[in-house]
Design a protein around this motif. Structure first.
Motif, PDB file in Angstrom:
ATOM      1  N   SER A  57     -23.445 -10.915 113.680  1.00  0.00           N
ATOM      2  CA  SER A  57     -22.341 -10.997 112.720  1.00  0.00           C
ATOM      3  C   SER A  57     -20.992 -10.856 113.423  1.00  0.00           C
ATOM      4  O   SER A  57     -19.991 -10.511 112.797  1.00  0.00           O
ATOM      5  CB  SER A  57     -22.490  -9.902 111.658  1.00  0.00           C
ATOM      6  N   GLU A  58     -20.998 -11.133 114.730  1.00  0.00           N
ATOM      7  CA  GLU A  58     -19.731 -11.062 115.460  1.00  0.00           C
ATOM      8  C   GLU A  58     -18.746 -12.088 114.907  1.00  0.00           C
ATOM      9  O   GLU A  58     -17.537 -11.889 114.960  1.00  0.00           O
ATOM     10  CB  GLU A  58     -19.981 -11.286 116.948  1.00  0.00           C
ATOM     11  N   LYS A  59     -19.292 -13.201 114.378  1.00  0.00           N
ATOM     12  CA  LYS A  59     -18.489 -14.157 113.631  1.00  0.00           C
ATOM     13  C   LYS A  59     -19.327 -14.674 112.478  1.00  0.00           C
ATOM     14  O   LYS A  59     -20.543 -14.476 112.449  1.00  0.00           O
ATOM     15  CB  LYS A  59     -18.003 -15.300 114.525  1.00  0.00           C
ATOM     16  N   SER A  60     -18.695 -15.313 111.537  1.00  0.00           N
ATOM     17  CA  SER A  60     -19.408 -15.781 110.351  1.00  0.00           C
ATOM     18  C   SER A  60     -20.250 -17.019 110.678  1.00  0.00           C
ATOM     19  O   SER A  60     -19.946 -17.776 111.609  1.00  0.00           O
ATOM     20  CB  SER A  60     -18.424 -16.100 109.232  1.00  0.00           C
ATOM     21  N   HIS A  61     -21.314 -17.220 109.910  1.00  0.00           N
ATOM     22  CA  HIS A  61     -22.176 -18.393 110.039  1.00  0.00           C
ATOM     23  C   HIS A  61     -22.540 -18.875 108.638  1.00  0.00           C
ATOM     24  O   HIS A  61     -22.774 -18.062 107.740  1.00  0.00           O
ATOM     25  CB  HIS A  61     -23.465 -18.061 110.800  1.00  0.00           C
ATOM     26  N   THR A  62     -22.576 -20.192 108.461  1.00  0.00           N
ATOM     27  CA  THR A  62     -22.959 -20.747 107.162  1.00  0.00           C
ATOM     28  C   THR A  62     -24.244 -21.554 107.276  1.00  0.00           C
ATOM     29  O   THR A  62     -24.548 -22.122 108.327  1.00  0.00           O
ATOM     30  CB  THR A  62     -21.844 -21.659 106.606  1.00  0.00           C
ATOM     31  N   GLY A  63     -24.983 -21.573 106.187  1.00  0.00           N
ATOM     32  CA  GLY A  63     -26.178 -22.396 106.106  1.00  0.00           C
ATOM     33  C   GLY A  63     -27.268 -22.039 107.091  1.00  0.00           C
ATOM     34  O   GLY A  63     -28.013 -22.914 107.543  1.00  0.00           O
ATOM     35  N   VAL A  64     -27.396 -20.737 107.445  1.00  0.00           N
ATOM     36  CA  VAL A  64     -28.445 -20.340 108.386  1.00  0.00           C
ATOM     37  C   VAL A  64     -29.784 -20.244 107.654  1.00  0.00           C
ATOM     38  O   VAL A  64     -29.848 -20.219 106.420  1.00  0.00           O
ATOM     39  CB  VAL A  64     -28.124 -19.004 109.080  1.00  0.00           C
ATOM     40  N   MET A  65     -30.864 -20.197 108.423  1.00  0.00           N
ATOM     41  CA  MET A  65     -32.200 -20.094 107.849  1.00  0.00           C
ATOM     42  C   MET A  65     -32.964 -18.947 108.495  1.00  0.00           C
ATOM     43  O   MET A  65     -32.700 -18.585 109.646  1.00  0.00           O
ATOM     44  CB  MET A  65     -32.972 -21.396 108.034  1.00  0.00           C
ATOM     45  N   GLY A  66     -33.919 -18.428 107.746  1.00  0.00           N
ATOM     46  CA  GLY A  66     -34.791 -17.375 108.238  1.00  0.00           C
ATOM     47  C   GLY A  66     -36.210 -17.639 107.765  1.00  0.00           C
ATOM     48  O   GLY A  66     -36.702 -16.994 106.831  1.00  0.00           O
ATOM     49  N   LEU A  67     -36.860 -18.610 108.387  1.00  0.00           N
ATOM     50  CA  LEU A  67     -38.225 -18.985 108.008  1.00  0.00           C
ATOM     51  C   LEU A  67     -39.215 -18.413 109.012  1.00  0.00           C
ATOM     52  O   LEU A  67     -38.868 -18.133 110.160  1.00  0.00           O
ATOM     53  CB  LEU A  67     -38.374 -20.511 107.970  1.00  0.00           C
ATOM     54  N   PHE A  68     -40.456 -18.256 108.563  1.00  0.00           N
ATOM     55  CA  PHE A  68     -41.506 -17.781 109.459  1.00  0.00           C
ATOM     56  C   PHE A  68     -42.802 -18.515 109.137  1.00  0.00           C
ATOM     57  O   PHE A  68     -43.273 -18.489 108.001  1.00  0.00           O
ATOM     58  CB  PHE A  68     -41.719 -16.273 109.308  1.00  0.00           C
ATOM     59  N   TYR A  69     -43.336 -19.221 110.150  1.00  0.00           N
ATOM     60  CA  TYR A  69     -44.582 -19.970 110.013  1.00  0.00           C
ATOM     61  C   TYR A  69     -45.732 -19.114 110.561  1.00  0.00           C
ATOM     62  O   TYR A  69     -45.625 -18.557 111.653  1.00  0.00           O
ATOM     63  CB  TYR A  69     -44.550 -21.252 110.844  1.00  0.00           C
ATOM     64  N   ILE A  70     -46.835 -19.038 109.829  1.00  0.00           N
ATOM     65  CA  ILE A  70     -48.050 -18.455 110.390  1.00  0.00           C
ATOM     66  C   ILE A  70     -49.240 -19.349 110.053  1.00  0.00           C
ATOM     67  O   ILE A  70     -49.253 -20.022 109.020  1.00  0.00           O
ATOM     68  CB  ILE A  70     -48.323 -17.017 109.892  1.00  0.00           C
ATOM     69  N   LEU A  71     -50.200 -19.383 110.951  1.00  0.00           N
ATOM     70  CA  LEU A  71     -51.472 -20.052 110.722  1.00  0.00           C
ATOM     71  C   LEU A  71     -52.534 -18.988 110.534  1.00  0.00           C
ATOM     72  O   LEU A  71     -52.642 -18.061 111.351  1.00  0.00           O
ATOM     73  CB  LEU A  71     -51.839 -20.954 111.906  1.00  0.00           C
ATOM     74  N   VAL A  72     -53.305 -19.117 109.453  1.00  0.00           N
ATOM     75  CA  VAL A  72     -54.262 -18.084 109.085  1.00  0.00           C
ATOM     76  C   VAL A  72     -55.643 -18.691 108.885  1.00  0.00           C
ATOM     77  O   VAL A  72     -55.803 -19.695 108.175  1.00  0.00           O
ATOM     78  CB  VAL A  72     -53.821 -17.359 107.793  1.00  0.00           C
ATOM     79  N   ALA A  73     -56.642 -18.073 109.514  1.00  0.00           N
ATOM     80  CA  ALA A  73     -58.038 -18.454 109.311  1.00  0.00           C
ATOM     81  C   ALA A  73     -58.591 -17.620 108.165  1.00  0.00           C
ATOM     82  O   ALA A  73     -58.573 -16.387 108.214  1.00  0.00           O
ATOM     83  CB  ALA A  73     -58.849 -18.225 110.582  1.00  0.00           C
ATOM     84  N   ASP A  74     -59.067 -18.281 107.122  1.00  0.00           N
ATOM     85  CA  ASP A  74     -59.572 -17.624 105.919  1.00  0.00           C
ATOM     86  C   ASP A  74     -60.799 -16.778 106.261  1.00  0.00           C
ATOM     87  O   ASP A  74     -61.833 -17.306 106.682  1.00  0.00           O
ATOM     88  CB  ASP A  74     -59.924 -18.689 104.880  1.00  0.00           C
ATOM     89  N   ALA A  75     -60.696 -15.460 106.057  1.00  0.00           N
ATOM     90  CA  ALA A  75     -61.799 -14.560 106.396  1.00  0.00           C
ATOM     91  C   ALA A  75     -63.004 -14.755 105.485  1.00  0.00           C
ATOM     92  O   ALA A  75     -64.131 -14.420 105.859  1.00  0.00           O
ATOM     93  CB  ALA A  75     -61.324 -13.108 106.321  1.00  0.00           C
ATOM     94  N   SER A  76     -62.792 -15.303 104.286  1.00  0.00           N
ATOM     95  CA  SER A  76     -63.899 -15.482 103.344  1.00  0.00           C
ATOM     96  C   SER A  76     -64.899 -16.525 103.812  1.00  0.00           C
ATOM     97  O   SER A  76     -66.014 -16.616 103.295  1.00  0.00           O
ATOM     98  CB  SER A  76     -63.356 -15.885 101.968  1.00  0.00           C
ATOM     99  N   LEU A  77     -64.503 -17.341 104.793  1.00  0.00           N
ATOM    100  CA  LEU A  77     -65.417 -18.372 105.289  1.00  0.00           C
ATOM    101  C   LEU A  77     -66.490 -17.789 106.192  1.00  0.00           C
ATOM    102  O   LEU A  77     -67.433 -18.478 106.567  1.00  0.00           O
ATOM    103  CB  LEU A  77     -64.623 -19.444 106.042  1.00  0.00           C
ATOM    104  N   ASN A  78     -66.322 -16.494 106.579  1.00  0.00           N
ATOM    105  CA  ASN A  78     -67.321 -15.796 107.393  1.00  0.00           C
ATOM    106  C   ASN A  78     -67.701 -16.613 108.621  1.00  0.00           C
ATOM    107  O   ASN A  78     -68.858 -16.960 108.839  1.00  0.00           O
ATOM    108  CB  ASN A  78     -68.574 -15.487 106.559  1.00  0.00           C
TER     109      ASN A  78
END
Length: 453
Positions: free
Chosen positions: A384-405
């Motif tokens: 925040s040393e200077k202002s920023h517009t239109g930034v994003m904060g996304l997070f991608y994860i890949l998950v293996a479904d545990a129910s598939l055993n």
């Protein structure tokens, strides 16, 4: 008989046609240890200094069949195939989306304004968690060149399963590519942050007036807008392409499928009970940073995963000014922390001041488990040393479904007879020889080289 000039013109036209065909046609497949690779070029992106291209390209080239995607990389290149610097064209984002299209309907290709609500079109998005927006399977921005997208064995993203395609439809893929030309810009970083005053925009792409307090973001840098450039800058037009590399294996029972989840720090779920993801937000300049020696602006949101699963990959997406994101479990444990890599020079992939990569997480299989209904916290940090517009904060994860055993499937040793591998190696050798011969033949007949690696 044709004159020499006429022959020369015909020859030039033929060569031009071959180049065009090479750019839009399917590349030859490279195969190594069962891993297949194709390199493609998107439709051309025409730009001039200060211009913005933010188009949807339907029915783009993509591997066919029932497969498991192992990686998906992309970068912007020019007509010679050379990487383009972010200091000239800023890749705000690219996303790849899957959809189903009704058979027998007129083929919608590039630059179309089809929308997502047409009767002949069904968007086949990822597994969440946003109730709208962010349906992509793959996508990055300026960090695309130095961010790993490899999916470790035995995992893969399943696509092309004919049993999952609605009757009367076929599976296709499309791109949304948002590129901003900053050559000669008065304020290049301001252009990349889509500051409305630099674009002289007061309405959005639908002609609706912007909110009085909206000072920058996607609503100001839509397709066809123009960022302010310096006086006297010559408007030189050029064509660019998104060069994308897809790696995959044919689907088999030995592959463990993973689901794609995207978290957004602007998600309102913790306050409204609805996963309303606003995608972008602003960073205000700190008024106390100098005194406290702290210029960190932190934003957080919470969300839940609808399955029990093991995390096999994680990465954040941030814009310039970002200093890292972390996804936490309900007990405060770190599921994945992802930090930006900033460029230090001027060459493509190392542009000073720009995020050119994001660190990724590859947990040991089975070591990071998320429980169904567990409240996860996403924290996104910006300077925040200077202002920023239109930034994003996304997070991608890949998950293996545990129910598939699938633990037994993951660790079970192969029981394929040794003699089978001998036949397989012999067959691959023959295929390789045929492929080499085919390539040489095509190079001789067509007069150009494949872009496959």
């Amino acid at each position: 008989m044709m004159s020499l000039a006429t022959r020369g013109l015909a020859f030039s036209l033929a060569i031009a046609l071959l180049v065009i065909c090479a750019r839009i046609s399917e590349a030859l497949v490279t195969i190594e240890n069962g891993l297949k690779t194709m390199v493609y070029l998107s439709p051309k992106i025409t730009q001039h200094p200060g211009s913005v291209s933010n188009k949807f390209y339907y029915d783009v080239e993509f591997p066919k069949g029932h497969i498991a995607i192992k990686s998906f990389n992309a970068e912007v290149v020019d007509e010679a195939g050379d990487p383009v610097s972010l200091q000239e064209t800023y890749l705000h984002h690219w996303v790849a989306l899957r959809y189903y299209y009704r058979k027998g309907v007129k083929n919608v290709k590039y630059n179309a304004n089809l929308g997502f609500q047409q009767a002949d079109f069904i968007l086949a998005g990822n597994d969440g968690i946003c109730d709208h927006g962010l349906p992509q399977f793959f996508g990055l921005g300026s960090e695309t060149r130095k961010t790993s997208t490899d999916i470790p064995d035995p995992y893969g993203i399943e696509v092309g399963n004919p049993l999952k395609v609605p009757s009367g439809y076929e599976e296709r893929w499309m791109f949304n590519i948002h590129a901003i030309d900053t050559r000669g810009a008065v304020d290049a970083m301001g252009c990349t942050e889509c500051r409305c005053d630099l674009y002289n925009v007061t309405v959005d792409k639908y002609g609706r007036p912007l909110e009085p307090n909206y000072v920058g973001g996607l609503y100001c840098c839509y397709d066809g807008t123009q960022c302010k450039v310096k006086n006297g800058i010559e408007s030189v037009e050029r064509n660019l392409y998104l060069k994308y590399t897809v790696k995959w294996v044919d689907w088999s029972d030995s592959i463990v499928p993973v689901k794609v989840y995207i978290f957004d720090v602007t998600d309102t779920w913790q306050h409204t009970g609805i996963h309303d993801c606003h995608i972008e937000y602003d960073i205000e300049q700190s008024t106390t940073g100098v005194a406290t020696n702290d210029f960190t602006s932190t934003r957080s949101s919470r969300g839940v995963l609808p399955i029990d699963g093991d995390v096999v990959y994680g990465v954040a997406h941030q814009h310039s000014g970002g200093i890292g994101s972390t996804l936490y479990g309900e007990d405060g444990r770190v599921i994945c922390a992802s930090k930006p890599i900033y460029g230090q020079g001027n060459s493509a992939g190392d542009e000073a001041g720009y995020i050119v990569g994001m660190s990724t997480c590859y947990p040991k299989p089975g070591s990071v488990r998320i429980v169904k209904g567990e409240a996860l916290t996403l924290e996104s940090n910006y300077s925040s040393e200077k202002s920023h517009t239109g930034v994003m904060g996304l997070f991608y994860i890949l998950v293996a479904d545990a129910s598939l055993n699938l633990n037994k499937q993951i660790h079970e040793e192969s029981k394929v007879p040794i003699f089978f591998w001998g036949f397989a190696v012999f067959g691959l050798a023959i295929c390789a020889a045929v492929l080499v011969a085919y390539r040489r033949k095509k190079q001789h007949e067509d007069g150009y080289l494949s872009i496959a690696t």
